[in-house]
Design an enzyme around this catalytic site. Structure first.
Site, PDB file in Angstrom:
ATOM      1  N   TYR A 180      36.492  39.103  37.478  1.00  0.00           N
ATOM      2  CA  TYR A 180      35.284  39.921  37.358  1.00  0.00           C
ATOM      3  C   TYR A 180      34.478  39.592  36.098  1.00  0.00           C
ATOM      4  CZ  TYR A 180      36.554  43.034  41.156  1.00  0.00           C
ATOM      5  OH  TYR A 180      36.844  43.553  42.384  1.00  0.00           O
ATOM      6  N   LYS A 230      50.447  38.785  40.319  1.00  0.00           N
ATOM      7  CA  LYS A 230      50.709  37.622  41.174  1.00  0.00           C
ATOM      8  C   LYS A 230      51.177  36.478  40.253  1.00  0.00           C
ATOM      9  CE  LYS A 230      50.539  35.646  45.226  1.00  0.00           C
ATOM     10  NZ  LYS A 230      51.601  35.903  46.190  1.00  0.00           N
TER      11      LYS A 230
END
Ligand code: NAP
Length: 399
Positions: free
Chosen positions: A148, A215
């Site tokens: 982002y 992740k």
């Protein structure tokens, strides 16, 4: 009632006057419908506890552009800083072109580093889960970095071409032509402060499990580093309060909070199959975005999904969903997400009694089966009502 004044800060505490000024951004699309409904309900609740809010409109998005020529006037950001707490409707972000997200801009410029999204079940709502009441989590989503950050270059742009050259020359990394490039920064500072806020929340709210979602098996130095820094923060700063799942021998020591971690893909299926094992989730920006929508769907959809963007002594509350343009100005959409965001705001102000009045009234209203279209289409025998009538029903059900 005295004249309205603004919140002041003393040390790290908010001092909230009984008659307080709260700035609001109406928002694009469904923004005006849900903002109107939210203000009505909040006004009713705070007046019942002898308080009052003076709403101060600040501009952003299409309304700001039409009136001032700027999508995000400087004054809007200044007002939020000045008044410390604000609430906003959703703002449009074009996909693949045009302006960058104004929502992300607010979070980054004001350093609202945690996006806090509680997801809980309201009795009476139909859900795709057999036992939706088992899901009761608060998601702490990192709000300032990750993909982002807006560091990305279009395929074939001068910047992308130069980056490809640097990557080839300096690092031996060959990227094909016509490749867009984005950068995913994850820092120790941002990971620590998010985890710190989540642990303090768990301590203050008697939550017993904190799960770091990442992740890190694939993105070792970003997502993996996030996980390591979250664990390190817990160990260095909260060792009296926490234990790590890997150190547990079956039973949980009295009064401690368990810290564990899950890989993001696994977390999605865990949230569906074993929701009761999770209480507080701490995760990176993109994971948190996906996971909070998915969890909201488990308990009835985005119409019931609130959120708060929180920094140090500054906060902007907003629903999890966007502008839902196909429902704009139809007085149809569910305002609960923004009303529940206002409930978070009232909690943040220390006006818990008003917050509880609203929660109880929403529960009662849903059980009465007079609900907006999104819930009505899932609930057998429900009567569909408009946004404004739903807000009026909540007020009627307020004790
Ligand atoms: P969206 O506005 O969240 O809407 C997607 C769907 O979610 C709606 O069509 C509706 O489903 C359901 N929904 C959303 N809000 C609801 C509510 N209050 N009550 C009941 N159902 C609700 O997502 P989008 O259409 O992908 O995004 C539209 C714009 O919003 C984009 O420009 C996006 O960038 C922006 N956005 C802004 C924010 C923000 O301001 N923070 C966040 C997300 C997206 P059904 O069609 O099934 O009824």
């Amino acid at each position: 009632m005295s004249k309205a004044s603004r919140i002041s800060i003393s040390g790290d505490k908010l001092c909230v006057p009984d008659h307080v000024v709260i700035p609001f951004i109406e928002g694009d699309g469904i923004g005006s419908d849900i903002t109107k409904a939210m203000k009505l309900v909040v006004n009713a609740a705070v007046s019942k506890i002898g308080k009052q809010i003076e709403w101060l409109e600040i501009l952003a998005g299409e309304k700001a552009f039409n009136q001032t020529g700027a999508w995000m006037p400087e004054e809007t950001l200044e007002r939020i800083k000045e008044y410390s707490v604000a609430i906003k409707g959703p703002l449009t972000t074009p996909v693949g072109t045009g302006i960058r997200s104004l929502n992300v801009m607010i979070r980054q410029v004001l350093d609202l580093y945690a996006c806090v999204r509680p997801v809980r079940y309201f009795k009476g709502v139909e859900s795709p889960l057999k036992r939706p009441e088992l899901l009761d989590v608060v998601i702490f989503r990192e709000n300032t970095e990750d993909v982002y950050s807006g560091i990305e270059w279009e395929a074939n742009s001068a910047e992308a071409t130069k980056m490809r050259e640097i990557l080839a020359k300096e690092f031996g990394v060959i990227l094909g032509e016509e490749t867009g490039i984005g950068i995913k920064p994850i820092s120790k500072k941002a990971s620590y402060r998010l985890m710190r806020m989540a642990i303090k929340y768990a301590i203050d709210n008697n939550r017993k499990v904190i799960t770091i979602v990442h992740k890190g098996n694939i993105m070792k130095f970003t997502e993996g580093a996030f996980m390591k820094w979250c664990y390190a923060c817990a160990k260095e700063e909260f060792s009296d309060f926490v234990v790590f799942e890997s150190d547990l021998n079956g039973s949980l020591p009295e009064g401690k909070i368990v810290i564990n971690d899950r890989i993001a893909d696994s977390m999605f299926q865990q949230a569906l199959l074993r929701p009761d094992e999770y209480e507080v989730i701490v995760t990176t920006n993109l994971n948190g975005d996906y996971l909070s929508d998915a969890c909201a769907a488990e308990v009835g959809g985005l119409g019931l999904a609130p959120g708060g963007n929180i920094g140090d002594n500054i906060a902007v509350f907003e629903a999890t969903h966007g502008t839902a343009p196909k429902y704009a100005n139809q007085n149809k959409i569910n305002p609960s997400s923004l009303i529940l965001s206002a409930v978070m705001m009232l909690d943040y102000l220390g006006w818990q009694k008003a917050a509880t009045l609203i929660i109880d009234a929403i529960e009662k209203t849903i059980l009465s089966k007079e609900v907006t279209y999104d819930l009505a289409r899932q609930m057998p025998d429900a009567k569909e009502v408009s946004t404004s009538d739903f807000a009026k029903a909540i007020i009627k059900n307020m004790k």
